[in-house]
Write a protein that holds these residues in place. Structure first.
Motif, PDB file in Angstrom:
ATOM      1  N   ILE A 109       0.854  -1.200   0.000  1.00  0.00           N
ATOM      2  CA  ILE A 109       0.000   0.000   0.000  1.00  0.00           C
ATOM      3  C   ILE A 109       0.890   1.250   0.000  1.00  0.00           C
ATOM      4  O   ILE A 109       0.623   2.224  -0.713  1.00  0.00           O
ATOM      5  N   ASN A 112       2.419   1.271  -3.728  1.00  0.00           N
ATOM      6  CA  ASN A 112       1.468   1.433  -4.840  1.00  0.00           C
ATOM      7  C   ASN A 112       0.623   2.697  -4.709  1.00  0.00           C
ATOM      8  O   ASN A 112       0.211   3.264  -5.718  1.00  0.00           O
ATOM      9  N   ILE A 113       0.349   3.107  -3.461  1.00  0.00           N
ATOM     10  CA  ILE A 113      -0.524   4.282  -3.276  1.00  0.00           C
ATOM     11  C   ILE A 113       0.243   5.496  -2.737  1.00  0.00           C
ATOM     12  O   ILE A 113       0.293   6.537  -3.376  1.00  0.00           O
ATOM     13  N   THR A 152      -6.324  -6.725  -1.819  1.00  0.00           N
ATOM     14  CA  THR A 152      -5.638  -5.481  -1.470  1.00  0.00           C
ATOM     15  C   THR A 152      -4.944  -4.897  -2.697  1.00  0.00           C
ATOM     16  O   THR A 152      -5.018  -3.691  -2.948  1.00  0.00           O
ATOM     17  N   THR A 156      -5.526  -1.247  -4.417  1.00  0.00           N
ATOM     18  CA  THR A 156      -4.503  -0.204  -4.636  1.00  0.00           C
ATOM     19  C   THR A 156      -4.569   0.284  -6.090  1.00  0.00           C
ATOM     20  O   THR A 156      -4.410   1.458  -6.369  1.00  0.00           O
TER      21      THR A 156
END
Ligand SMILES: NC(=O)c1ccc[n+]([C@@H]2O[C@H](COP(=O)([O-])OP(=O)(O)OC[C@H]3O[C@@H](n4cnc5c(N)ncnc54)[C@H](OP(=O)(O)O)[C@@H]3O)[C@@H](O)[C@H]2O)c1
Length: 265
Positions: A109, A112-113, A152, A156
């Protein structure tokens, strides 16, 4: 006119292939990726293939909270105005949610974010001031529907696609000269597959799978044409408008069916 490309995850897979397109076209390259053999090999191959290339390596772990700021400081210290930011670095996880390592998922996370968000904020302001620049977001076809067994990761990528397309429309409304392209690649066998522990997954040999060279060529064309969204698969680009007319439960069923094949215990 040569442009300066900052490519995150430029040492491997899609990022590396895109970097080759940029180098061939005579652009300056900044590759930000994890320190190690991959980045060193990439440097050797670029210097051998493109003598005189203006290449800068920025070894960094973008999951570290300060990672994106350090990349920005690196480009500032070398007086490099980034014309094209390619938010490409990303990893995946695969399995039943309760069996996945939460630390690994949180790192995903963060990469990717969060890193993508921070880098976009850092480079968008100078691009807006110069009224020039282009930001590419590498999302995934996983962004189009919820993905059981890649819950998940898919979420993302839904963030990346939604964020990229929203930013495109915001800048268009303002009459900004800054461009945004969001890319939704299908499955391709790169190091991503190994890092996500997906060696046995049916995803990479299914009807939607592609290869890194075709995906990078489609992304490069999308960059040149300043397309808002690129789906680097002829079949999927054609089918996507029809798929969107079907109930969401159908696309979730399709994703679930593929992703649960050969699932680790
Ligand atoms: N392959 C697919 O099936 C597929 C499909 C759709 C979308 N995508 C997306 O495409 C993007 C590129 O994936 P790929 O297939 O080209 O994967 P890849 O070959 O594994 O490349 C990932 C790149 O990200 C770098 N990276 C990983 N963790 C990092 C970190 N913490 N900090 C900085 N850099 C880091 C890697 O560096 P090292 O080489 O040093 O590890 C590598 O350069 C990802 O966002 C992925 O989600 C992939």
């Amino acid at each position: 006119m040569p442009e300066t490309f900052l490519i995150t995850g430029g040492s491997s897979g899609i990022g590396l292939a895109l970097a080759h397109h940029a180098a061939k076209a005579g652009h300056r390259l900044i590759l930000a990726a994890l320190p190690g053999q991959e980045l060193e090999d990439a440097e050797r191959s670029f210097r051998a293939s493109y003598p005189g290339i203006d290449l800068h390596l920025c070894p960094t772990d973008l999951t570290r909270p300060k990672g994106p700021d350090e990349v920005y400081a690196f480009t500032q210290s070398r007086h490099l105005d980034v014309d094209v930011l390619v938010n490409n670095a990303g990893v995946g996880t695969w399995g039943r949610l309760h069996t996945l390592d939460p630390e690994k998922e949180v790192k995903m996370i963060e990469l990717n974010i969060l890193a993508l968000y921070k880098l976009t904020r850092l480079y968008l302001t100078p691009m807006q001031e110069r009224q020039a620049g282009h930001i590419l977001f590498i999302a995934s076809i996983a962004a189009f529907q919820p993905n059981p067994y890649m819950a998940t990761y898919g979420a993302t990528k839904a963030f990346v696609r939604s964020f990229g397309l929203a930013l495109y429309h915001e800048l268009k409304d303002q009459g900004s000269a800054v461009r945004v392209t969001t890319v939704c690649p299908p499955a391709i066998p790169t190091a991503f597959q190994r890092v996500a522990g997906m060696e046995r997954s049916a995803l990479f040999s299914g009807w939607l799978a592609s290869d890194v060279a075709s995906v990078a060529a489609a992304v490069w064309k999308g960059y040149q044409q300043k397309s808002p969204q690129v789906i680097p698969s002829r079949l999927l680009s054609f089918l996507q408008p029809f798929i969107r007319l079907l109930p969401e439960s159908w696309s979730i069923w399709m994703a679930r069916r593929t992703l649960r094949q050969n699932l680790p215990e």
